[in-house]
Design a protein around this motif. Sequence first.
Motif, PDB file in Angstrom:
ATOM      1  N   TYR A  66       0.783  -1.235   0.000  1.00  0.00           N
ATOM      2  CA  TYR A  66       0.000   0.000   0.000  1.00  0.00           C
ATOM      3  C   TYR A  66       0.824   1.299   0.000  1.00  0.00           C
ATOM      4  CZ  TYR A  66       0.459   0.640   5.074  1.00  0.00           C
ATOM      5  OH  TYR A  66       0.963   0.859   6.318  1.00  0.00           O
ATOM      6  N   PRO A  67       1.977   1.387   0.706  1.00  0.00           N
ATOM      7  CA  PRO A  67       2.714   2.661   0.593  1.00  0.00           C
ATOM      8  C   PRO A  67       3.118   2.971  -0.851  1.00  0.00           C
ATOM      9  CG  PRO A  67       3.553   1.388   2.427  1.00  0.00           C
ATOM     10  CD  PRO A  67       2.630   0.486   1.671  1.00  0.00           C
ATOM     11  N   LYS A  68       3.441   1.893  -1.562  1.00  0.00           N
ATOM     12  CA  LYS A  68       3.824   2.044  -2.960  1.00  0.00           C
ATOM     13  C   LYS A  68       2.623   2.471  -3.797  1.00  0.00           C
ATOM     14  CE  LYS A  68       5.663  -1.687  -4.892  1.00  0.00           C
ATOM     15  NZ  LYS A  68       6.688  -2.705  -5.128  1.00  0.00           N
ATOM     16  N   ILE A 112       0.092   4.170  -2.775  1.00  0.00           N
ATOM     17  CA  ILE A 112      -0.188   5.578  -2.463  1.00  0.00           C
ATOM     18  C   ILE A 112       0.749   6.484  -3.254  1.00  0.00           C
ATOM     19  CG2 ILE A 112      -0.047   7.321  -0.640  1.00  0.00           C
ATOM     20  CD1 ILE A 112      -0.940   5.100   1.325  1.00  0.00           C
ATOM     21  N   ILE A 126       9.430   7.081  -1.711  1.00  0.00           N
ATOM     22  CA  ILE A 126       8.859   5.731  -1.613  1.00  0.00           C
ATOM     23  C   ILE A 126       8.999   5.024  -2.950  1.00  0.00           C
ATOM     24  CG2 ILE A 126       6.771   4.363  -1.175  1.00  0.00           C
ATOM     25  CD1 ILE A 126       5.694   6.652   0.455  1.00  0.00           C
ATOM     26  N   GLU A 129      10.942   1.526  -3.315  1.00  0.00           N
ATOM     27  CA  GLU A 129      10.185   0.284  -3.416  1.00  0.00           C
ATOM     28  C   GLU A 129       9.729  -0.033  -4.833  1.00  0.00           C
ATOM     29  OE1 GLU A 129       9.780  -1.867  -1.001  1.00  0.00           O
ATOM     30  OE2 GLU A 129      10.810  -0.615   0.439  1.00  0.00           O
ATOM     31  N   ALA A 187       9.190   3.789   4.852  1.00  0.00           N
ATOM     32  CA  ALA A 187       8.226   3.964   3.756  1.00  0.00           C
ATOM     33  C   ALA A 187       6.798   4.025   4.283  1.00  0.00           C
ATOM     34  CB  ALA A 187       8.373   2.830   2.740  1.00  0.00           C
ATOM     35  N   VAL A 188       6.499   3.204   5.311  1.00  0.00           N
ATOM     36  CA  VAL A 188       5.149   3.223   5.891  1.00  0.00           C
ATOM     37  C   VAL A 188       4.865   4.598   6.497  1.00  0.00           C
ATOM     38  CG1 VAL A 188       3.694   2.269   7.712  1.00  0.00           C
ATOM     39  CG2 VAL A 188       5.056   0.748   6.299  1.00  0.00           C
ATOM     40  N   ALA A 233       4.318   7.091   3.786  1.00  0.00           N
ATOM     41  CA  ALA A 233       3.017   6.908   3.135  1.00  0.00           C
ATOM     42  C   ALA A 233       1.899   7.507   3.979  1.00  0.00           C
ATOM     43  CB  ALA A 233       2.757   5.426   2.888  1.00  0.00           C
ATOM     44  N   LYS A 271      -0.937  10.241   2.893  1.00  0.00           N
ATOM     45  CA  LYS A 271      -2.374  10.017   3.066  1.00  0.00           C
ATOM     46  C   LYS A 271      -2.976  11.046   4.018  1.00  0.00           C
ATOM     47  CE  LYS A 271      -4.586   6.634   1.140  1.00  0.00           C
ATOM     48  NZ  LYS A 271      -5.961   6.418   0.888  1.00  0.00           N
TER      49      LYS A 271
END
Lengths: 140, 337
Positions: A39-41, A43, B243, B247, B294-295, B298, B302
Motif C-alpha cells: 500500500y505505501p507504494k 499511495i 517511496i 520500493e 516507507a510506511v 506513506a 495520506k
Amino acid sequence: MEIKDVPQDPGILDDYGREICYAVDQNGNYNLVQSIGWYPKNIANRQAWQAIEKKINKAREDILGGKLSPIGFYMACNQMDIRLLAQYMGLYCWQVRRHLKPAVFKRIKKNVLDKYAALFNVSVDELTSLPDKLTRDCHI
Amino acid sequence: MIIDFKHTQSAHCECGVTANLINHAVKESDPQLSEALAFGIGQGIFFGYLPFIKVNELPLTTFRCPVGKIFKSVTRSLGIDVKWQKFSSVPKAMDALDMELDKGHPVGCRTGGYWLPYFPPALRFHFNMHNIVVIGKQGDNYIISDPVFPSVVECPAKDLALARFAKGALAPKGSMYRITRVPGKIDLKPAILSGIKGAAKSMVKTPVPFLGTRGIRFLGKCVEKWPEKFGQEKTILLLGQLIRMQEEIGTGGGGFRFMYSAFLQQAAGILDDPRLTPMAEQMTASGDLWRRFAVKAARHCKGRATQDDSVHAMRQVLNACADIETRTFKELLSIAG
C-alpha cells in the motif's frame, strides 16, 4: 521481512503479473516470494498519476482558453516536457515552444503534423481537435 | 523462431538479465548464478541522495549503482567476454538484432519502459534503464524474456524499436549486448570477494557526504527540514517520490537491502565463511527499517501521520539504517579485504 509479512495489497499491477519480494522463512533463509503490491507504494504511485492528471487538466483549460495548442494536451498525456518532446520530434525546443501557440499551430506544415500524430499515436484529426475524454490512456 | 532460453522471474531487471544470460551461456556443470549473486558480484548495492539532480522536478535518490554496472562488473570478474553495440539508426539496430537472433544468440537490450506495451499502464513512466533479453521473433512480434514478469512476453517490432530508441535522460540509443565467450571454468569465489569489497568501499569510503551511508544520514537531515523549507504540499510529493525510488518494482523490497542480504547468505555458503551470516541478518534489519520508513512516509502522503510519524521520527529511522549499514559494510570490508 518474513514470508508471512510479504504484502499482498492490490493496486498498480492489476492482472499484469506479480513482482518478486525477498523474504526469509522460519529458518532465516531467503526465498523469492511473489507479491501483488504494497500500500505505501500504491499511495506513492497514485500521487504520481494525480500530478500527471493535474498537468493534463491544466493543458485542457489552457487550450479552451485559447492559450495553448492541442499539442500541449498530448504532451501532458505522454508525460513529456518541451525538451523531451523536442528530442522525440527531432526539433529544437524553441520550435516546439512555437508549435504550442494556437496561432502558429494552425500554420504547421502537414508533414510535421503527421510526425506529431505518429508520435502521440493518434490521427491528425484527433490531434487538431481536443478529445472530450480525460485521457490517462490516450497513448495506450 | 524462438531460442530455447530459461526464463527465470527476478525482482530486478538488470540482475535478472545478467543471471539469465550467463546461465544460458555457461556449461551445465558450471554453478548457476542466482539473481542475488549477480547483484552482489555486480556491486549493485549503493545509496545516494542527490538533491541537485532532478527527476520530474524532484531530487534523485538511488539505492543501487548506475545502470549497466552490474552486468559489466559480473561479466568482467567472471572473465566472460561481451559484445556491446550502440546504433545511430533504427533500421540498423533492428537488423543487427534480427541477425543475432538468426544465429541463435539471446540478446540483451536496454529500453525505455514507457514504450513497452506489455507493461501495466500504471507503471508506464519515462525511464530508460529497463533491461530485457530478446529471445526470438514470430512474424512481426519479438519474443522477450523480461525478468520482471512471471513469463515470457511478446512485443510488436514497432514498439520495441521505439523503446530501444527512447529519448531523454540516459537514452539507450539502441544499445544491445550479448555474451561471446565464457571461460572454461567459472569460479565464483574471487568474484564474490571482489564484489563485496567494491560495494563496501562505495558505501563507507566515499569522499562526498551525499553518497554511501553518509548519504543516508544526509537524507535524514534533509527530510527533517522539508516541511518548514517547502511546506506541506511539496513535502508530500518529495516523500512520495522517495517511496517510489525505494520500493519501485525491481528492488525486491527495502531498497535492495533484502536482495543484498540474500546474496550475503548465499556467499556465506559458497565461501564457507560463517562470518557472513550475521552480516546478512544485519542487512535484513536495515531493510526492515527502510520498510518502516516507507510506511511512515506513506502516512504523510495520506494525511494520516501521527506523532510517531513526524519528520523527526523519520530522521531517526534513517539514522538507525545508516548506523547498521556503516557497521555492516565496515565489517564486510575487513572480511573481504
